[in-house]
Design a protein around this motif. Structure first.
Motif, PDB file in Angstrom:
ATOM      1  N   GLY A 231       0.803  -1.222   0.000  1.00  0.00           N
ATOM      2  CA  GLY A 231       0.000   0.000   0.000  1.00  0.00           C
ATOM      3  C   GLY A 231       0.829   1.261   0.000  1.00  0.00           C
ATOM      4  N   GLY A 232       0.138   2.378   0.198  1.00  0.00           N
ATOM      5  CA  GLY A 232       0.745   3.689   0.037  1.00  0.00           C
ATOM      6  C   GLY A 232       1.561   4.161   1.219  1.00  0.00           C
ATOM      7  N   SER A 233       2.615   4.925   0.893  1.00  0.00           N
ATOM      8  CA  SER A 233       3.393   5.676   1.884  1.00  0.00           C
ATOM      9  C   SER A 233       3.392   7.131   1.437  1.00  0.00           C
ATOM     10  CB  SER A 233       4.841   5.187   1.945  1.00  0.00           C
ATOM     11  OG  SER A 233       4.917   3.893   2.465  1.00  0.00           O
ATOM     12  N   VAL A 234       3.107   8.016   2.360  1.00  0.00           N
ATOM     13  CA  VAL A 234       3.107   9.439   2.013  1.00  0.00           C
ATOM     14  C   VAL A 234       3.726  10.241   3.156  1.00  0.00           C
ATOM     15  CG1 VAL A 234       0.953   9.158   0.693  1.00  0.00           C
ATOM     16  CG2 VAL A 234       0.847  10.023   3.018  1.00  0.00           C
ATOM     17  N   VAL A 235       4.046  11.482   2.859  1.00  0.00           N
ATOM     18  CA  VAL A 235       4.385  12.442   3.903  1.00  0.00           C
ATOM     19  C   VAL A 235       3.109  13.213   4.220  1.00  0.00           C
ATOM     20  CG1 VAL A 235       5.718  14.489   4.496  1.00  0.00           C
ATOM     21  CG2 VAL A 235       6.782  12.621   3.231  1.00  0.00           C
ATOM     22  N   ASP A 236       2.699  13.201   5.482  1.00  0.00           N
ATOM     23  CA  ASP A 236       1.522  13.948   5.929  1.00  0.00           C
ATOM     24  C   ASP A 236       1.944  15.321   6.432  1.00  0.00           C
ATOM     25  OD1 ASP A 236      -0.416  11.993   5.502  1.00  0.00           O
ATOM     26  OD2 ASP A 236      -0.115  11.082   7.469  1.00  0.00           O
ATOM     27  N   LEU A 237       1.288  16.353   5.935  1.00  0.00           N
ATOM     28  CA  LEU A 237       1.443  17.699   6.479  1.00  0.00           C
ATOM     29  C   LEU A 237       0.114  18.074   7.131  1.00  0.00           C
ATOM     30  CD1 LEU A 237       3.340  19.562   3.595  1.00  0.00           C
ATOM     31  CD2 LEU A 237       4.303  18.394   5.596  1.00  0.00           C
ATOM     32  N   PHE A 238       0.102  18.246   8.446  1.00  0.00           N
ATOM     33  CA  PHE A 238      -1.099  18.627   9.177  1.00  0.00           C
ATOM     34  C   PHE A 238      -1.031  20.123   9.504  1.00  0.00           C
ATOM     35  CE2 PHE A 238      -0.532  14.114  10.612  1.00  0.00           C
ATOM     36  CZ  PHE A 238      -1.643  13.601   9.949  1.00  0.00           C
ATOM     37  N   LEU A 239      -2.052  20.870   9.086  1.00  0.00           N
ATOM     38  CA  LEU A 239      -2.110  22.306   9.337  1.00  0.00           C
ATOM     39  C   LEU A 239      -3.179  22.572  10.394  1.00  0.00           C
ATOM     40  CD1 LEU A 239      -1.939  23.565   5.631  1.00  0.00           C
ATOM     41  CD2 LEU A 239      -0.068  23.009   7.187  1.00  0.00           C
ATOM     42  N   TYR A 240      -2.773  23.185  11.502  1.00  0.00           N
ATOM     43  CA  TYR A 240      -3.673  23.443  12.630  1.00  0.00           C
ATOM     44  C   TYR A 240      -3.896  24.952  12.808  1.00  0.00           C
ATOM     45  CZ  TYR A 240      -2.587  18.660  14.210  1.00  0.00           C
ATOM     46  OH  TYR A 240      -2.431  17.302  14.302  1.00  0.00           O
ATOM     47  N   PRO A 241      -5.139  25.391  13.083  1.00  0.00           N
ATOM     48  CA  PRO A 241      -5.383  26.803  13.387  1.00  0.00           C
ATOM     49  C   PRO A 241      -5.125  27.087  14.868  1.00  0.00           C
ATOM     50  CG  PRO A 241      -7.462  25.645  13.397  1.00  0.00           C
ATOM     51  CD  PRO A 241      -6.394  24.613  13.083  1.00  0.00           C
ATOM     52  N   HIS A 242      -4.754  28.333  15.184  1.00  0.00           N
ATOM     53  CA  HIS A 242      -4.589  28.717  16.589  1.00  0.00           C
ATOM     54  C   HIS A 242      -5.940  28.926  17.264  1.00  0.00           C
ATOM     55  CE1 HIS A 242      -0.317  28.842  16.609  1.00  0.00           C
ATOM     56  NE2 HIS A 242      -0.202  29.866  15.793  1.00  0.00           N
TER      57      HIS A 242
ATOM     58  N   SER B 184      -3.429  17.879   5.114  1.00  0.00           N
ATOM     59  CA  SER B 184      -4.693  17.857   5.843  1.00  0.00           C
ATOM     60  C   SER B 184      -4.837  19.122   6.690  1.00  0.00           C
ATOM     61  CB  SER B 184      -4.745  16.627   6.752  1.00  0.00           C
ATOM     62  OG  SER B 184      -5.946  16.584   7.470  1.00  0.00           O
ATOM     63  N   ILE B 185      -5.983  19.790   6.560  1.00  0.00           N
ATOM     64  CA  ILE B 185      -6.284  20.958   7.389  1.00  0.00           C
ATOM     65  C   ILE B 185      -7.201  20.501   8.519  1.00  0.00           C
ATOM     66  CG2 ILE B 185      -7.353  23.236   7.444  1.00  0.00           C
ATOM     67  CD1 ILE B 185      -6.509  23.565   4.513  1.00  0.00           C
ATOM     68  N   ILE B 186      -6.727  20.679   9.740  1.00  0.00           N
ATOM     69  CA  ILE B 186      -7.442  20.220  10.936  1.00  0.00           C
ATOM     70  C   ILE B 186      -8.165  21.409  11.575  1.00  0.00           C
ATOM     71  CG2 ILE B 186      -7.191  19.020  13.135  1.00  0.00           C
ATOM     72  CD1 ILE B 186      -6.207  17.367  10.738  1.00  0.00           C
ATOM     73  N   ASP B 187      -9.444  21.214  11.943  1.00  0.00           N
ATOM     74  CA  ASP B 187     -10.167  22.325  12.573  1.00  0.00           C
ATOM     75  C   ASP B 187      -9.876  22.388  14.076  1.00  0.00           C
ATOM     76  OD1 ASP B 187     -11.777  20.456  13.857  1.00  0.00           O
ATOM     77  OD2 ASP B 187     -13.500  20.750  12.539  1.00  0.00           O
ATOM     78  N   GLU B 188     -10.496  23.359  14.741  1.00  0.00           N
ATOM     79  CA  GLU B 188     -10.210  23.599  16.159  1.00  0.00           C
ATOM     80  C   GLU B 188     -10.662  22.443  17.055  1.00  0.00           C
ATOM     81  OE1 GLU B 188     -14.213  25.228  15.125  1.00  0.00           O
ATOM     82  OE2 GLU B 188     -12.216  25.367  14.254  1.00  0.00           O
ATOM     83  N   LYS B 189     -11.499  21.532  16.530  1.00  0.00           N
ATOM     84  CA  LYS B 189     -11.961  20.375  17.309  1.00  0.00           C
ATOM     85  C   LYS B 189     -11.076  19.147  17.083  1.00  0.00           C
ATOM     86  CE  LYS B 189     -16.719  21.938  16.797  1.00  0.00           C
ATOM     87  NZ  LYS B 189     -17.961  21.708  16.041  1.00  0.00           N
TER      88      LYS B 189
END
Length: 300
Positions: free
Chosen positions: A9-20, A94-99
């Motif tokens: 299966g797949g291998s990727v680099v994950d970039l997670f972007l979090y808001p303050h 991936s853009i992660i919300d405040e929750k």
């Protein structure tokens, strides 16, 4: 003798972007970034390796620094890794919300299709020792057809997304255990969970199509397990959620671990998911067999 698992299966680099603070759509949001290694196949393999399972990962990696780091990380975990080389390692943003929920994601993963019938046929020496094959649906329908129809051991499949799930619609009879979320299960079965259609009805569709075992994850409602003669639903274990990305991969690894060690696979999957949900990483550094056992004992 310990059973050997081969994950394709797949291998990727994950970039997670979090808001303050609270996310404001269509606007610039101050925040911060975390980078991690990801990809459904790679995540499942890492979770298994962290739990002491003899694991080999066959994947696609770029001839870039990120590909080298993923390779070295796998080696450090004691995982065997064999890869098809491409120019750039696949990327998942991936853009992660405040929750802590995944708001929106973009996957740059076209090169994973370089994992095809030819490149896998040349890796028979790595695949043939497997007691169990675990496959994600990042590959083309042709490649999945080749894997499923030539496999000499049980194949467990993770559908990944409702769109990619359709690649196995004609191959269900060749799958031993199928893991989906509800959206994927509905898309693949053509059924919708409502007052007229139960989760058992959806599960029965897959059993009649020839799948031996199905797992359907239901988010905060836990997960559902069905075979020809048995079905069970279990609520999610209470936990503090930091990031939902990778929880399904951890769940599947927990299911596999449970099946290999004579534990309840549904509960072991939920225990693994709860460990993952408490981490901001795609795979929790706290994942190990003792952590799994502790959570199972705490939730008896």
């Amino acid at each position: 003798m310990m059973k050997k698992v081969v994950v394709i299966g797949g291998s990727v680099v994950d970039l997670f972007l979090y808001p303050h603070q609270m996310m404001k759509l269509h606007d610039s949001n101050p925040g911060y970034m975390k980078r991690a290694f990801g990809g459904v196949g790679r995540n499942i393999a890492e979770n298994l390796a962290r739990c002491g399972v003899d694991t080999t990962l066959i994947t696609v990696l770029g001839k870039d620094l990120w590909g080298q780091e993923i390779y070295e990380n796998a080696r450090d975990l004691g995982m065997c890794i064999n890869y098809i080389e491409v120019n750039e390692t696949p990327l998942y943003i991936s853009i992660i919300d405040e929750k802590g929920e995944d708001l929106v994601s973009v996957a740059l993963m076209d090169d994973i299709e370089k994992m095809n019938k030819e490149t896998l046929a040349s890796r028979k020496d790595f695949i043939s020792p497997a007691d169990l094959l675990v496959v994600d649906t990042n590959m083309s329908e042709e490649t999945l057809n080749y894997i499923l129809k030539t496999a000499k051991v049980p194949v467990y499949v993770d559908t990944i997304s409702s769109q990619k799930a359709m690649r196995i619609k004609k191959l269900l009879a060749h799958i031993h255990l199928l893991k989906m979320n509800l959206i994927e299960a509905e898309a693949l079965s053509g059924l919708t969970l409502n007052n007229q259609t139960s989760i058992e009805d959806i599960g029965q569709y897959f059993i009649e199509e020839g799948v031996n075992e199905i797992m359907i994850t239901l988010g905060s409602q836990g997960a559902y397990y069905q075979t020809k003669d048995y079905h069970s639903h279990h609520q999610a274990f209470q936990t503090h959620i930091k990031n939902t990305t990778g929880a399904g991969d951890a769940f599947f690894a927990g299911v596999i671990y449970g099946k290999m060690h004579g534990l309840d696979p549904l509960k072991t999957g939920l225990a693994a998911a709860s460990i993952n949900l408490m981490s901001e990483d795609a795979v929790s550094k706290d994942m190990n067999k003792q952590s799994l056992i502790n959570i199972l004992e705490d939730n008896q």
